[in-house]
Motif scaffolding. Structure first.
Motif, PDB file in Angstrom:
ATOM      1  N   LEU A 205      -7.271  -5.903  -4.247  1.00 11.95           N
ATOM      2  CA  LEU A 205      -8.288  -4.878  -4.413  1.00 11.95           C
ATOM      3  C   LEU A 205      -8.979  -4.361  -3.010  1.00 11.95           C
ATOM      4  O   LEU A 205      -8.651  -3.240  -2.867  1.00 11.95           O
ATOM      5  CB  LEU A 205      -9.435  -5.408  -5.481  1.00 11.95           C
ATOM      6  N   TYR A 206      -9.483  -5.202  -2.251  1.00  9.33           N
ATOM      7  CA  TYR A 206     -10.289  -4.715  -1.080  1.00  9.33           C
ATOM      8  C   TYR A 206      -9.476  -3.920  -0.062  1.00  9.33           C
ATOM      9  O   TYR A 206      -9.868  -2.812   0.341  1.00  9.33           O
ATOM     10  CB  TYR A 206     -10.959  -5.991  -0.549  1.00  9.33           C
ATOM     11  N   PRO A 207      -8.092  -4.117   0.056  1.00 11.94           N
ATOM     12  CA  PRO A 207      -7.277  -3.321   1.039  1.00 11.94           C
ATOM     13  C   PRO A 207      -7.140  -1.956   0.534  1.00 11.94           C
ATOM     14  O   PRO A 207      -6.534  -0.928   1.115  1.00 11.94           O
ATOM     15  CB  PRO A 207      -6.043  -4.160   1.151  1.00 11.94           C
ATOM     16  N   PHE A 208      -7.198  -1.926  -0.920  1.00 12.60           N
ATOM     17  CA  PHE A 208      -6.833  -0.382  -1.464  1.00 12.60           C
ATOM     18  C   PHE A 208      -8.009   0.333  -1.905  1.00 12.60           C
ATOM     19  O   PHE A 208      -7.808   1.559  -2.263  1.00 12.60           O
ATOM     20  CB  PHE A 208      -5.799  -0.954  -2.657  1.00 12.60           C
TER      21      PHE A 208
ATOM     22  N   ILE B 138       0.754  -1.171   0.013  1.00 11.32           N
ATOM     23  CA  ILE B 138      -0.040  -0.051  -0.057  1.00 11.32           C
ATOM     24  C   ILE B 138       0.827   1.234   0.049  1.00 11.32           C
ATOM     25  O   ILE B 138       1.592   1.485   0.901  1.00 11.32           O
ATOM     26  CB  ILE B 138      -0.917  -0.092   1.253  1.00 11.32           C
ATOM     27  N   SER B 139       0.911   1.889  -1.062  1.00 13.76           N
ATOM     28  CA  SER B 139       1.823   3.154  -1.162  1.00 13.76           C
ATOM     29  C   SER B 139       1.125   4.487  -1.818  1.00 13.76           C
ATOM     30  O   SER B 139      -0.107   4.284  -2.105  1.00 13.76           O
ATOM     31  CB  SER B 139       2.989   2.716  -2.116  1.00 13.76           C
ATOM     32  N   CYS B 140       1.829   5.593  -1.806  1.00 10.31           N
ATOM     33  CA  CYS B 140       1.350   6.575  -2.444  1.00 10.31           C
ATOM     34  C   CYS B 140       1.904   6.886  -3.920  1.00 10.31           C
ATOM     35  O   CYS B 140       1.535   7.769  -4.397  1.00 10.31           O
ATOM     36  CB  CYS B 140       1.763   7.915  -1.597  1.00 10.31           C
ATOM     37  N   GLN B 141       2.432   5.957  -4.431  1.00  9.15           N
ATOM     38  CA  GLN B 141       2.830   5.897  -5.963  1.00  9.15           C
ATOM     39  C   GLN B 141       1.654   6.289  -6.609  1.00  9.15           C
ATOM     40  O   GLN B 141       1.711   6.838  -7.756  1.00  9.15           O
ATOM     41  CB  GLN B 141       3.833   4.639  -6.323  1.00  9.15           C
TER      42      GLN B 141
ATOM     43  N   VAL C 297     -10.435   2.065  -0.576  1.00 13.86           N
ATOM     44  CA  VAL C 297     -10.815   3.249   0.306  1.00 13.86           C
ATOM     45  C   VAL C 297      -9.606   4.355  -0.020  1.00 13.86           C
ATOM     46  O   VAL C 297      -9.840   5.565  -0.328  1.00 13.86           O
ATOM     47  CB  VAL C 297     -11.073   2.932   1.783  1.00 13.86           C
ATOM     48  N   GLY C 298      -8.233   3.787   0.072  1.00 15.73           N
ATOM     49  CA  GLY C 298      -7.346   4.509  -0.125  1.00 15.73           C
ATOM     50  C   GLY C 298      -7.174   5.206  -1.291  1.00 15.73           C
ATOM     51  O   GLY C 298      -6.799   6.490  -1.470  1.00 15.73           O
ATOM     52  N   ASP C 299      -7.434   4.549  -2.206  1.00 20.35           N
ATOM     53  CA  ASP C 299      -7.400   4.952  -3.827  1.00 20.35           C
ATOM     54  C   ASP C 299      -8.548   5.857  -4.126  1.00 20.35           C
ATOM     55  O   ASP C 299      -8.314   6.815  -4.925  1.00 20.35           O
ATOM     56  CB  ASP C 299      -7.487   3.781  -4.759  1.00 20.35           C
ATOM     57  N   VAL C 300      -9.687   5.919  -3.365  1.00 17.21           N
ATOM     58  CA  VAL C 300     -10.619   6.979  -3.721  1.00 17.21           C
ATOM     59  C   VAL C 300     -10.289   8.319  -2.733  1.00 17.21           C
ATOM     60  O   VAL C 300     -10.367   9.267  -3.561  1.00 17.21           O
ATOM     61  CB  VAL C 300     -12.009   6.440  -3.041  1.00 17.21           C
TER      62      VAL C 300
END
Length: 187
Positions: free
Chosen positions: A159-162, A46-49, A164-167
């Motif tokens: 997919l699932y862990p990402f 899980i990153s900010c890239q 909320v962060g990607d939104v």
């Protein structure tokens, strides 16, 4: 300061190739720096890239954004520790997270195209472009991840862990996109 920015813009207009190379290098390395803000997980960090890809895709336009992502992948393939958590090498590109990395190129192309077409005039159009581009990146990432994990675990790991962060990243990018766009238009 205004005179300096005006002079920079005139220089960029006269030196389009050099300005394009500068945008490409800056874009690739902004993504590399943001990639280091990461939390390791078993298959995909899980990153900010992806935030970097969102920002650069919108700010640079299609050609420079795709070039920046190609340079980013090349830097990592050549051994520079630019991927999430300082990873590098062709093995990363061929591994469980490689599809996401290649998906970033498609993501940048979509965002850059939308930017070139004027989506930056509307937060809603920018958000829609960010969601479509992110979905394409996920499709490519999940396809490659499926080679490394059981079929019933692909969405759990990729997919699932990402979501909320990607939104949140898409919203942040849309809020920041106009200042970033203005900055790169001056360069």
């Amino acid at each position: 300061m205004y005179t300096t920015l005006t002079a920079t813009k005139h220089w960029a207009a006269k030196n389009q190739t050099a300005a394009f190379i500068l945008k490409t290098v800056i874009g690739a390395n902004v993504i590399a720096v943001l990639a280091q803000l990461a939390v390791p997980t078993p298959f995909v960090a899980i990153s900010c890239q992806s935030l970097g890809v969102l920002l650069m895709g919108f700010a640079l336009g299609r050609k420079a954004a795709v070039s920046a992502l190609a340079l980013y992948l090349l830097e990592g393939a050549m051994g520079l520790p630019v991927f999430a958590n300082g990873k590098f090498g062709v093995g990363v590109l061929m591994g469980s997270s490689g599809g996401y990395l290649f998906g970033f190129v498609a993501m940048a192309a979509i965002l850059g195209w939308a930017s070139d077409k004027g989506c930056l005039k509307s937060v809603w159009k920018s958000l829609a472009a960010a969601m479509v581009a992110t979905a394409v990146m996920y499709a490519m990432g999940l396809a490659q991840l499926s080679l490394f994990v059981p079929a019933d675990k692909v969405l759990t790991f990729g997919l699932y862990p990402f979501i909320v962060g990607d939104v949140v990243k898409a919203l942040v990018a849309c809020v920041l996109v106009m200042p970033a766009y203005r900055l790169f238009q001056k360069i």
